[in-house]
Design an enzyme around this catalytic site. Structure first.
Site, mmCIF file in Angstrom:
data_model
loop_
_atom_site.group_PDB
_atom_site.id
_atom_site.type_symbol
_atom_site.label_atom_id
_atom_site.label_comp_id
_atom_site.label_asym_id
_atom_site.label_seq_id
_atom_site.Cartn_x
_atom_site.Cartn_y
_atom_site.Cartn_z
ATOM 1 N N ASP A 100 48.234 50.498 32.728
ATOM 2 C CA ASP A 100 48.470 49.441 33.732
ATOM 3 C C ASP A 100 47.803 48.117 33.327
ATOM 4 O O ASP A 100 47.791 47.166 34.126
ATOM 5 C CB ASP A 100 47.892 49.868 35.093
ATOM 6 C CG ASP A 100 48.822 50.796 35.860
ATOM 7 O OD1 ASP A 100 50.049 50.549 35.840
ATOM 8 O OD2 ASP A 100 48.322 51.755 36.486
ATOM 9 N N GLU B 11 46.259 40.585 36.743
ATOM 10 C CA GLU B 11 45.784 39.963 37.984
ATOM 11 C C GLU B 11 44.702 40.793 38.673
ATOM 12 O O GLU B 11 43.822 40.254 39.337
ATOM 13 C CB GLU B 11 46.951 39.781 38.959
ATOM 14 C CG GLU B 11 46.505 39.242 40.303
ATOM 15 C CD GLU B 11 47.631 39.102 41.288
ATOM 16 O OE1 GLU B 11 47.933 37.969 41.654
ATOM 17 O OE2 GLU B 11 48.222 40.122 41.695
ATOM 18 N N ASP B 12 44.784 42.112 38.515
ATOM 19 C CA ASP B 12 43.851 42.964 39.258
ATOM 20 C C ASP B 12 42.438 42.959 38.690
ATOM 21 O O ASP B 12 41.515 43.428 39.346
ATOM 22 C CB ASP B 12 44.393 44.404 39.295
ATOM 23 C CG ASP B 12 45.678 44.468 40.095
ATOM 24 O OD1 ASP B 12 45.748 43.787 41.129
ATOM 25 O OD2 ASP B 12 46.612 45.167 39.661
ATOM 26 N N ARG C 143 41.845 52.542 36.005
ATOM 27 C CA ARG C 143 41.959 51.139 35.635
ATOM 28 C C ARG C 143 40.598 50.446 35.484
ATOM 29 O O ARG C 143 40.538 49.284 35.091
ATOM 30 C CB ARG C 143 42.792 50.393 36.679
ATOM 31 C CG ARG C 143 44.204 50.951 36.834
ATOM 32 C CD ARG C 143 45.123 49.965 37.509
ATOM 33 N NE ARG C 143 45.194 48.713 36.759
ATOM 34 C CZ ARG C 143 45.759 47.603 37.224
ATOM 35 N NH1 ARG C 143 46.294 47.593 38.413
ATOM 36 N NH2 ARG C 143 45.777 46.501 36.486
ATOM 37 N N ARG D 37 42.536 50.118 47.412
ATOM 38 C CA ARG D 37 41.881 49.673 46.174
ATOM 39 C C ARG D 37 40.664 48.764 46.416
ATOM 40 O O ARG D 37 39.765 48.707 45.586
ATOM 41 C CB ARG D 37 42.889 48.908 45.308
ATOM 42 C CG ARG D 37 44.124 49.707 44.919
ATOM 43 C CD ARG D 37 43.793 50.793 43.908
ATOM 44 N NE ARG D 37 44.971 51.592 43.585
ATOM 45 C CZ ARG D 37 45.829 51.283 42.624
ATOM 46 N NH1 ARG D 37 45.656 50.213 41.884
ATOM 47 N NH2 ARG D 37 46.873 52.061 42.393
ATOM 48 N N HIS E 11 48.866 46.389 47.628
ATOM 49 C CA HIS E 11 47.885 45.311 47.778
ATOM 50 C C HIS E 11 48.337 44.339 48.875
ATOM 51 O O HIS E 11 49.511 44.328 49.252
ATOM 52 C CB HIS E 11 47.788 44.511 46.468
ATOM 53 C CG HIS E 11 47.172 45.254 45.330
ATOM 54 N ND1 HIS E 11 47.792 45.362 44.098
ATOM 55 C CD2 HIS E 11 45.987 45.891 45.214
ATOM 56 C CE1 HIS E 11 47.002 46.045 43.267
ATOM 57 N NE2 HIS E 11 45.903 46.388 43.927
ATOM 58 N N CYS F 171 51.248 39.855 39.686
ATOM 59 C CA CYS F 171 50.357 40.836 39.028
ATOM 60 C C CYS F 171 50.254 40.651 37.520
ATOM 61 O O CYS F 171 49.282 41.095 36.910
ATOM 62 C CB CYS F 171 50.878 42.254 39.258
ATOM 63 S SG CYS F 171 51.615 42.528 40.855
#
Ligand code: CIR
Length: 258
Positions: free
Chosen positions: A66, A71-72, A91, A136, A166, A253
């Site tokens: 991933d 962005e995460d 992740r 998350r 999200h 993302c």
């Protein structure tokens, strides 16, 4: 001090790996196809470049399927980059791959355990942050983030995420004091002082529309949402992100905008 409007001049992207279909997903659609993913990611990079952004394209990560959902891994503002602490175990290691890149551009702060935070839950509107509390992003993560940004003069508030992965899977700012959002968020107190465009129920994936330097970049195939957004009078670009969609991701993302 935060400014009202931010113009982005750079976007950091990561190449999707051959392993991208092994990422986390809840999608029941057909299997994601690598060759299509590569073409779509390239088109996304080309579009951002055509809007005047310098593209920093990082290599795919074998250990993190991933990882191209960059962005995460961080939240970037003019004064600071906050390295996140992704809520999904698989992740978490992505952050050590992004930190050296962001260090070249911003001072760095971190979200620390027990806090978790995914950048996809953080929505910046002028000098305010909405932080989704989701599977998350937890309360300690949002509180740590809030302390970091209020020290810089921003304001920040948590928003419970009731559906979708999200906050930005369902709610995005589209300029002109307007939010594009799923119906269930429309009555939330957090969003009452803004104009609203409510997504048609059958077009929910269009929520992940990217407002970038005064234009809108939306996923292709959502004609009713396009029509609604056209009332804002901004230029609209449509782009195919079907393969990222199969991995629960979308337009916001796949880049960190600086
Ligand atoms: C995940 O579940 O973490 C990825 N498959 C999708 C992440 C999408 N990122 C985002 O919405 N910001």
């Amino acid at each position: 001090m935060p400014t009202d409007e931010i113009t982005n001049s750079m976007a950091i992207l990561r190449q999707p790996g051959r392993n991208f279909a092994r990422g986390i997903t809840t999608s029941k659609e057909d299997d994601p196809v690598y060759s299509r993913m590569v073409i779509q990611h390239q088109s996304y990079a080309d579009l951002l470049r055509s809007r005047g952004l310098e593209i920093v394209l990082l290599e795919a990560l074998d250990d993190y399927p991933d990882g191209y959902f960059v962005e995460d891994t961080a939240v970037v503002m003019p004064e600071l980059a906050v390295i996140s602490r992704p809520g999904a175990d698989s992740r978490r290691g992505e952050i050590s791959e992004i930190e050296p890149v962001l260090e070249r551009h911003r001072p760095i702060s971190h979200i620390r355990s027990p806090g978790t935070l995914d950048g996809g839950d953080v929505l910046m509107v002028k000098n305010h942050f909405f932080v989704g509390i989701s599977d998350r992003t937890n309360d300690p993560g949002a509180a740590q983030f809030g302390r970091l940004v209020t020290n810089l003069g921003y304001t920040c508030q948590p928003v419970p995420v009731s559906a979708g992965l999200h906050l930005k899977s369902s709610v995005n700012y589209v300029g002109k004091n307007t939010f594009l959002l799923a119906a269930e968020y429309a009555t939330r107190p957090e969003f009452q002082s803004f104009e609203q465009i409510i997504l048609p129920d059958e077009e929910l994936p269009a929520a992940n529309t990217l407002f970038l330097n005064g234009v809108l970049i939306m996923p292709i195939g959502f004609p009713r949402t396009r029509e609604l957004l056209s009332s804002l009078g901004q230029k609209i670009f449509e782009i195919d992100v079907s393969e990222a969609g199969k991995m629960d991701g979308g337009l916001t993302c796949m880049s960190l905008r600086l």
